[in-house]
Motif scaffolding. Structure first.
Motif, PDB file in Angstrom:
ATOM      1  N   TYR A 293      36.590  12.507 -50.109  1.00  0.00           N
ATOM      2  CA  TYR A 293      36.685  12.292 -48.659  1.00  0.00           C
ATOM      3  C   TYR A 293      36.230  13.542 -47.895  1.00  0.00           C
ATOM      4  CZ  TYR A 293      38.783  11.675 -44.046  1.00  0.00           C
ATOM      5  OH  TYR A 293      38.987  11.594 -42.685  1.00  0.00           O
ATOM      6  N   PHE A 294      36.686  14.702 -48.355  1.00  0.00           N
ATOM      7  CA  PHE A 294      36.290  15.957 -47.689  1.00  0.00           C
ATOM      8  C   PHE A 294      34.787  16.214 -47.820  1.00  0.00           C
ATOM      9  CE2 PHE A 294      40.849  17.375 -48.594  1.00  0.00           C
ATOM     10  CZ  PHE A 294      41.262  17.049 -47.314  1.00  0.00           C
ATOM     11  N   GLU A 295      34.218  15.851 -48.986  1.00  0.00           N
ATOM     12  CA  GLU A 295      32.777  16.012 -49.173  1.00  0.00           C
ATOM     13  C   GLU A 295      31.997  15.084 -48.244  1.00  0.00           C
ATOM     14  OE1 GLU A 295      30.903  18.190 -51.368  1.00  0.00           O
ATOM     15  OE2 GLU A 295      32.867  19.113 -51.021  1.00  0.00           O
ATOM     16  N   LEU A 296      32.527  13.870 -48.055  1.00  0.00           N
ATOM     17  CA  LEU A 296      31.888  12.919 -47.148  1.00  0.00           C
ATOM     18  C   LEU A 296      31.895  13.447 -45.722  1.00  0.00           C
ATOM     19  CD1 LEU A 296      30.648  10.079 -46.747  1.00  0.00           C
ATOM     20  CD2 LEU A 296      32.970   9.220 -46.386  1.00  0.00           C
ATOM     21  N   LYS A 297      33.028  14.002 -45.301  1.00  0.00           N
ATOM     22  CA  LYS A 297      33.119  14.565 -43.951  1.00  0.00           C
ATOM     23  C   LYS A 297      32.181  15.766 -43.798  1.00  0.00           C
ATOM     24  CE  LYS A 297      35.611  13.195 -41.292  1.00  0.00           C
ATOM     25  NZ  LYS A 297      35.438  12.086 -40.329  1.00  0.00           N
ATOM     26  N   LYS A 298      32.045  16.526 -44.888  1.00  0.00           N
ATOM     27  CA  LYS A 298      31.142  17.678 -44.858  1.00  0.00           C
ATOM     28  C   LYS A 298      29.696  17.221 -44.669  1.00  0.00           C
ATOM     29  CE  LYS A 298      32.107  20.832 -47.884  1.00  0.00           C
ATOM     30  NZ  LYS A 298      32.154  21.572 -49.180  1.00  0.00           N
ATOM     31  N   GLU A 299      29.319  16.149 -45.370  1.00  0.00           N
ATOM     32  CA  GLU A 299      27.961  15.622 -45.223  1.00  0.00           C
ATOM     33  C   GLU A 299      27.735  15.079 -43.818  1.00  0.00           C
ATOM     34  OE1 GLU A 299      25.360  15.752 -47.292  1.00  0.00           O
ATOM     35  OE2 GLU A 299      26.650  17.012 -48.544  1.00  0.00           O
ATOM     36  N   ARG A 301      29.061  16.189 -41.114  1.00  0.00           N
ATOM     37  CA  ARG A 301      28.853  17.341 -40.226  1.00  0.00           C
ATOM     38  C   ARG A 301      27.444  17.900 -40.360  1.00  0.00           C
ATOM     39  NH1 ARG A 301      34.248  18.396 -41.768  1.00  0.00           N
ATOM     40  NH2 ARG A 301      33.596  19.838 -43.423  1.00  0.00           N
ATOM     41  N   LYS A 302      26.906  17.855 -41.587  1.00  0.00           N
ATOM     42  CA  LYS A 302      25.546  18.346 -41.795  1.00  0.00           C
ATOM     43  C   LYS A 302      24.522  17.473 -41.075  1.00  0.00           C
ATOM     44  CE  LYS A 302      26.234  20.570 -46.302  1.00  0.00           C
ATOM     45  NZ  LYS A 302      25.867  20.525 -47.752  1.00  0.00           N
ATOM     46  N   GLU A 308      24.445  17.697 -30.764  1.00  0.00           N
ATOM     47  CA  GLU A 308      25.860  17.418 -31.012  1.00  0.00           C
ATOM     48  C   GLU A 308      26.604  18.692 -31.408  1.00  0.00           C
ATOM     49  OE1 GLU A 308      25.809  12.799 -32.582  1.00  0.00           O
ATOM     50  OE2 GLU A 308      25.175  14.396 -33.952  1.00  0.00           O
ATOM     51  N   ARG A 309      25.944  19.502 -32.227  1.00  0.00           N
ATOM     52  CA  ARG A 309      26.565  20.769 -32.621  1.00  0.00           C
ATOM     53  C   ARG A 309      26.746  21.672 -31.403  1.00  0.00           C
ATOM     54  NH1 ARG A 309      22.544  20.932 -36.897  1.00  0.00           N
ATOM     55  NH2 ARG A 309      23.341  19.938 -38.767  1.00  0.00           N
ATOM     56  N   LYS A 310      25.734  21.691 -30.558  1.00  0.00           N
ATOM     57  CA  LYS A 310      25.807  22.510 -29.351  1.00  0.00           C
ATOM     58  C   LYS A 310      26.949  22.049 -28.459  1.00  0.00           C
ATOM     59  CE  LYS A 310      23.162  24.015 -25.316  1.00  0.00           C
ATOM     60  NZ  LYS A 310      21.901  23.884 -24.557  1.00  0.00           N
TER      61      LYS A 310
END
Length: 822
Positions: A293-299, A301-302, A308-310
């Protein structure tokens, strides 16, 4: 000929040979709001200045350029006879209202006014210039053609100015305030009481990490194959480990053991699992679902777009803004670590025995705030209260709390560029400078005491020798649950190996568990003393300096100089070594060559202080990329030389050495370079297409059509075809801007400079791969030495100090000249 980014890269540094034409007088700025030249009258601009009196245009000489009209006041205008005034006609009510609402800008040009009129789709103004006897006046008229005749009409003139955000007066006041802040140079006033750090201190407290958000119901820890329902606080701790499941930390047995012990403790505190499953063994715990799940959330964010990041950064910055600054003695100062550390698992450096321990969440009740007695106490988070409020003017910290793993105190202090931190740095380096007036006596004494009849005096003498000559840290006793790092006073039998006649091998873990391994030669008497310290019955595990500790050593050093400690020796020797190394650098060569020499000097200090680092994972790739860049520059240089011979074949006989390298690259090597450039071009345009569409999607615009990407790819294909053609025929296809020998020669010269600079930078990168230059440069080398280097050798300070460091060491940059010495 297709223009590519490669060609842009080659021509980036080169400039046009033709001189730029001088700007016309019409482009000169108007320092006051202007319509007509009236040299005898001046006026100070005011907001919403309204001219209502009709003014008749004067005849002027068209050869004379008029830049501005200046009036002293509105009354000055009204005093001009009507026949000499210009009429100002208002087009309609809307325009009149627009004029009245405009603010006055003190820097407006006639050209800007015309540009604004075009944007507003106003009537075009045609200026008719007629020569008259007057050499200093200009006539503005509006002409209209009717039946072949020109009729003069009175010109409509409307003042158009830029809108400013603030009133001129307030702007000036703000500028003065900013100037006052910038002009506060604490380093020029060092007569303040050292005991009192501040007189007034106001701040907004500190920022706490967000509350924990429970995982989705389908994401759980599994124990012995069964899903476990955990209380939120326990689930949060389990998530800390799950996120590190596939890392080196997560696979460490010590890390796993420490984590599991703390996990069980938190589970017990929260009443156990919610579905009755009893957890006893770490091996039966399965964190895979949580990890995935954490890896999915990390992807996810990438995959966020830059927009969106800004937006997220802006939102985060808005939340942080109230905590970033405080008011210290009436001045705005930046706060450093204004955030409370979030809960997590402790990693530690090296083989730390406490790795994996839980860093618990810090609450307002754990926090002590420090501020003025009359300052407003910041509101704690809802439902909480502050642990304690203090008004201690003798300390620099704004807040503090005790962390749970080591029981140490964490402080919130001012930022590195603050006045208090700057004063602390200056005192530290001045204390090291002061040592140079005592060092000869200290060395004389410890050399004499190397033969002392008292064992304690001998141990003190050897310890000071090692600290002075080899920059060892003092060291101190460590408890069993701390990392086994040692310094001079805590060296054990096994850390020192003696090889006659006078070679000593040091091998131990220093600060941050960095291995210190040095094989050095020492004075014969020091070698003899170390042999005495290792005599039986001493054996591995026993202290080498069994009668000495840092407190005894520092107390002894205080006899020579107030405030002298073993740490001051490291600062002194680092700065003294840097001064000696800088004295050896010749004031010649390019900036890149001077920087290479500076870094070599810095590296000497870093090695002395044992500031090592492990080679980064991306180092090999970075070196390969740098080599490829140099290869491509060499290829382009050879390509241009071939182009020169195409334009003038006789050059090969005239400059045989110059063209010696044109056959250095084989066709295979050239083909590989071509492929690399083409792949990079493809990747660049594809990423641009995705990036632009992300931006358009964020802005609610239509995405770019696929035809746009196809057009870009066609350009790349044309470039590929061109390179293939050149490879087969041996004929270089030059652009029109490269059609002379002189132009190609200048491009080659630029390329040679870039090749030289890139080669120097690559050498620097290789040599610094295992040495940390930053630690010594920031903490041990007096920053004034770096400033002197830049001023003396004409190296931009930006090449040595980042923006953050320039702010931190502003006191050093502004307080010394090129003649200063440590």
């Amino acid at each position: 000929m297709t223009v590519t980014s490669w060609d842009k890269m080659v021509n980036q540094a080169s400039s046009s040979d033709s001189d730029s034409s001088s700007s016309s007088d019409e482009d000169a700025p108007l320092t006051k709001v202007a319509v007509i030249k009236k040299s005898s009258v001046k006026v100070t601009p005011e907001p919403s200045l309204k001219l209502s009196s009709p003014v008749k245009p004067k005849k002027i000489d068209s050869k004379k350029k008029v830049h501005k009209v200046e009036y002293d006041s509105d009354e000055a205008l009204s005093s001009i006879p009507d026949k000499k005034k210009r009429k100002l006609n208002v087009k309609d009510d809307e325009d009149d209202e627009e004029n009245n609402n405009m603010d006055v800008d003190s820097d407006i040009s006639l050209k800007q006014i015309k540009s604004e009129k075009k944007k507003l789709n106003k009537k075009k103004i045609v200026t008719s210039k007629k020569e008259t006897a007057s050499p200093s006046k200009k006539k503005l008229t509006k002409v209209k053609k009717e039946d072949g005749k020109i009729k003069k009409e009175k010109t409509k003139v409307k003042k158009e100015v830029k809108k400013v955000k603030k009133d001129v007066k307030y702007e000036e006041d703000d500028d003065n305030n900013e100037e006052d802040e910038e002009e506060y140079k604490w380093w020029e006033n060092q007569n303040e009481n050292d005991e009192i750090k501040w007189h007034t201190l106001t701040h907004n407290g500190i920022m706490f990490p967000p509350e924990y958000e429970p995982l989705p119901s389908h994401v759980k820890l599994y124990y012995d194959g069964k899903p476990v329902d955990l209380p939120p606080k326990v689930e949060e701790v389990a998530g800390f480990y799950a996120a590190l499941l596939e890392t080196d930390h997560g696979k460490s047995p010590v890390f796993q053991k420490n984590f599991f012990n703390d996990f069980l403790q938190v589970l017990k505190e929260n009443g156990g699992t919610q579905n009755g499953i009893e957890i006893k063994s770490f091996d039966k715990c399965d964190f895979t679902k949580m990890y995935n799940y954490f890896e999915l959330k990390k992807e996810e964010r990438k995959l966020q777009s830059p927009q969106e990041r800004k937006q997220l950064r802006e939102e985060r910055a808005k939340l942080e803004e109230p905590y970033k600054f405080c008011e210290l003695d009436g001045r705005k100062e930046q706060v450093g670590n204004f955030k409370v550390e979030p809960p997590d698992l402790f990693r530690g450096r090296g083989a730390h025995p406490k790795t994996g321990r839980l860093k618990r969440r810090v609450y307002p009740e754990d926090i002590t705030l420090n501020l003025s007695e009359d300052a407003q106490i910041p509101d704690p988070p809802k439902g909480h209260k502050w642990g304690e409020i203090r008004h201690d003017k003798t300390v620099q910290w704004l807040a503090m709390w005790k962390e749970n793993i080591f029981g140490t105190i964490k402080y919130v202090r001012l930022a590195a560029n603050s006045s208090l931190k700057g004063q602390s740095d200056l005192k530290k380096f001045e204390k090291a400078r002061q040592l140079k007036t005592h060092i000869d006596l200290i060395r004389k004494d410890y050399k004499r005491n190397l033969k002392s009849k008292l064992m304690l005096e001998r141990q003190k003498a050897v310890a000071i020798y090692l600290i002075d000559v080899f920059a060892l840290r003092a060291g101190g006793e460590k408890s069993e649950d701390e990392a086994d790092t040692v310094g001079c006073c805590s060296l054990r039998y096994e850390h020192v190996t003696l090889k006659p006649p006078n070679t000593v091998i040091f091998d131990f873990l220093g600060k941050d568990s960095i291995r210190y391994y040095q094989e050095v030669e020492v004075e014969k008497q020091v070698f003899k003393d170390l042999m005495i310290f290792k005599r039986p019955p001493k054996q591995p595990g026993h202290q080498l300096f069994d009668r000495l500790d840092p407190s005894i050593l520092n107390k002894h050093l205080q006899n020579y100089m107030s405030g002298l400690t073993a740490k001051v020796f490291r600062t002194y020797n680092a700065s003294k070594t840097m001064q000696d190394q800088l004295d050896l650098i010749p004031n010649e060569g390019t900036v890149a060559e001077k920087l290479l020499n500076y870094n070599a000097a810095n590296r000497t200090v870093a090695i002395l202080c044992n500031h090592q680092r492990t080679v980064s994972k991306g180092h090999a790739q970075s070196v390969e990329k740098a080599n490829s860049k140099i290869e491509e520059l060499i290829w382009q240089k050879i390509r241009f030389k071939k182009g020169m011979l195409q334009l003038d074949p006789t050059l090969k006989k005239k400059k045989s050495k110059y063209f010696k390298e044109i056959d250095d690259l084989t066709q295979e090597e050239e083909s590989l370079i071509h492929d690399r450039i083409i792949e990079r071009e493809k990747d660049k345009w594809e990423r641009k297409f995705v990036r632009d569409n992300d931006r358009r999607k964020f802005d609610g615009e239509e995405p770019l059509p696929e035809e746009t990407l196809k057009e870009w790819m066609d350009r790349v294909h044309e470039l590929k075809t061109q390179y293939k053609r050149e490879l087969n025929t041996g004929v270089v296809e030059l652009k029109p801007t490269q059609n002379t020998v002189d132009k190609l020669e200048k491009l080659i010269q630029k390329l040679e400079e870039r090749i030289k600079t890139s080669s120097i930078q690559l050498k620097d990168k290789e040599e610094n791969s295992e040495v940390s230059l930053g630690t010594s440069k920031i903490n041990y080398i007096d920053p004034r030495l770096s400033v002197v280097f830049c001023k003396k050798y004409n190296v931009p300070i930006e090449k040595i100090f980042t923006k953050t460091l320039r702010e931190k060491f502003k006191w050093a940059i502004e307080s010394v000249d090129e003649e200063w010495r440590f």
